[in-house]
Motif scaffolding. Structure first.
Motif, PDB file in Angstrom:
ATOM      1  N   ALA A 191       0.776  -1.171  -0.096  1.00  0.00           N
ATOM      2  CA  ALA A 191       0.006   0.179   0.107  1.00  0.00           C
ATOM      3  C   ALA A 191       0.959   1.305   0.002  1.00  0.00           C
ATOM      4  O   ALA A 191       1.977   1.264   0.750  1.00  0.00           O
ATOM      5  CB  ALA A 191      -0.879  -0.147   1.238  1.00  0.00           C
ATOM      6  N   ILE A 192       0.634   2.047  -0.839  1.00  0.00           N
ATOM      7  CA  ILE A 192       1.221   3.618  -0.888  1.00  0.00           C
ATOM      8  C   ILE A 192       0.191   4.704  -0.705  1.00  0.00           C
ATOM      9  O   ILE A 192      -0.913   4.566  -1.206  1.00  0.00           O
ATOM     10  CB  ILE A 192       2.058   3.563  -2.486  1.00  0.00           C
ATOM     11  CG1 ILE A 192       3.249   2.657  -2.369  1.00  0.00           C
ATOM     12  CG2 ILE A 192       2.615   5.283  -2.472  1.00  0.00           C
ATOM     13  CD1 ILE A 192       3.925   2.712  -3.738  1.00  0.00           C
ATOM     14  N   GLN A 193       0.721   5.423  -0.027  1.00  0.00           N
ATOM     15  CA  GLN A 193      -0.010   6.918   0.250  1.00  0.00           C
ATOM     16  C   GLN A 193       0.584   8.038   0.015  1.00  0.00           C
ATOM     17  O   GLN A 193       1.856   7.982   0.542  1.00  0.00           O
ATOM     18  CB  GLN A 193      -0.657   6.940   1.503  1.00  0.00           C
ATOM     19  CG  GLN A 193      -1.599   8.127   1.812  1.00  0.00           C
ATOM     20  CD  GLN A 193      -2.008   7.984   3.415  1.00  0.00           C
ATOM     21  OE1 GLN A 193      -1.563   7.754   4.309  1.00  0.00           O
ATOM     22  NE2 GLN A 193      -3.403   8.187   3.431  1.00  0.00           N
ATOM     23  N   LEU A 194       0.008   8.805  -0.910  1.00  0.00           N
ATOM     24  CA  LEU A 194       0.847  10.222  -0.938  1.00  0.00           C
ATOM     25  C   LEU A 194      -0.018  11.350  -0.307  1.00  0.00           C
ATOM     26  O   LEU A 194      -1.231  11.348  -0.505  1.00  0.00           O
ATOM     27  CB  LEU A 194       1.207  10.382  -2.408  1.00  0.00           C
ATOM     28  CG  LEU A 194       1.952   9.394  -3.014  1.00  0.00           C
ATOM     29  CD1 LEU A 194       2.151  10.060  -4.668  1.00  0.00           C
ATOM     30  CD2 LEU A 194       3.219   9.254  -2.567  1.00  0.00           C
ATOM     31  N   CYS A 195       0.634  12.189   0.580  1.00  0.00           N
ATOM     32  CA  CYS A 195      -0.239  13.430   1.107  1.00  0.00           C
ATOM     33  C   CYS A 195       0.632  14.466   0.796  1.00  0.00           C
ATOM     34  O   CYS A 195       1.905  14.653   0.522  1.00  0.00           O
ATOM     35  CB  CYS A 195      -0.277  13.174   2.579  1.00  0.00           C
ATOM     36  SG  CYS A 195      -1.369  11.587   3.188  1.00  0.00           S
TER      37      CYS A 195
END
Length: 157
Positions: free
Chosen positions: A100-104
């Motif tokens: 899982a990858i998340q960019l904020c």
């Protein structure tokens, strides 16, 4: 706080949004996020799992190509911003990693989230291989099971 991902060890990086990442409106052109994901995986392999892509591909003749990708584009990212990237492992299979990858954004607001399946592959024979044990062991430090992922993961590689 990076939303949407449970606690546990994460691989984190900052990613500047550059001119070449953007369309004429000054927002990230969506395929550039896929390059950001790949760069994040490459850095994670080199810095945390002990094998850089050069050695993996050219000397050891194996790789971890993305074989499945789901992405949600939550909000646009703009030229000049610095994104916070977070990678966690959701499942380790015999020959695959579910990541899982998340960019904020700078405001901590979620911009993009993705689920990737990386499959270990013999680059000479072009076939799946078991994950090298040391690679899988090191990846397990980043393993965080999420309740909503458990159902979809049953019966996958």
């Amino acid at each position: 706080m990076m939303n949407g991902m449970p606690g546990g060890e994460s691989f984190r990086r900052y990613i500047p949004v550059r001119f070449g990442d953007c369309d004429p409106a000054g927002i990230v052109f969506y395929p550039r996020y896929f390059e950001m994901f790949n760069n994040l995986v490459e850095d994670w392999c080199a810095q945390e799992l002990g094998v850089g892509f050069r050695d993996m591909h050219l000397a050891q003749h194996w790789g971890v190509p993305t074989v499945h990708l789901e992405t949600d584009f939550v909000a646009p990212s703009e030229l000049g911003e610095v994104l916070q990237a977070r990678l966690q492992v959701r499942r380790i299979g015999g020959s695959s990693l579910h990541v899982a990858i998340q960019l904020c954004g700078p405001d901590d607001g979620e911009r993009v989230r993705a689920k990737l399946v990386l499959a270990a592959m013999d680059l000479r024979e072009r076939r799946a291989i078991p994950l090298p044990p040391e690679f899988a062991r090191k990846a397990s430090r980043f393993l965080v099971a999420a309740a909503d992922d458990n159902q979809e993961q049953k019966g996958t590689a």
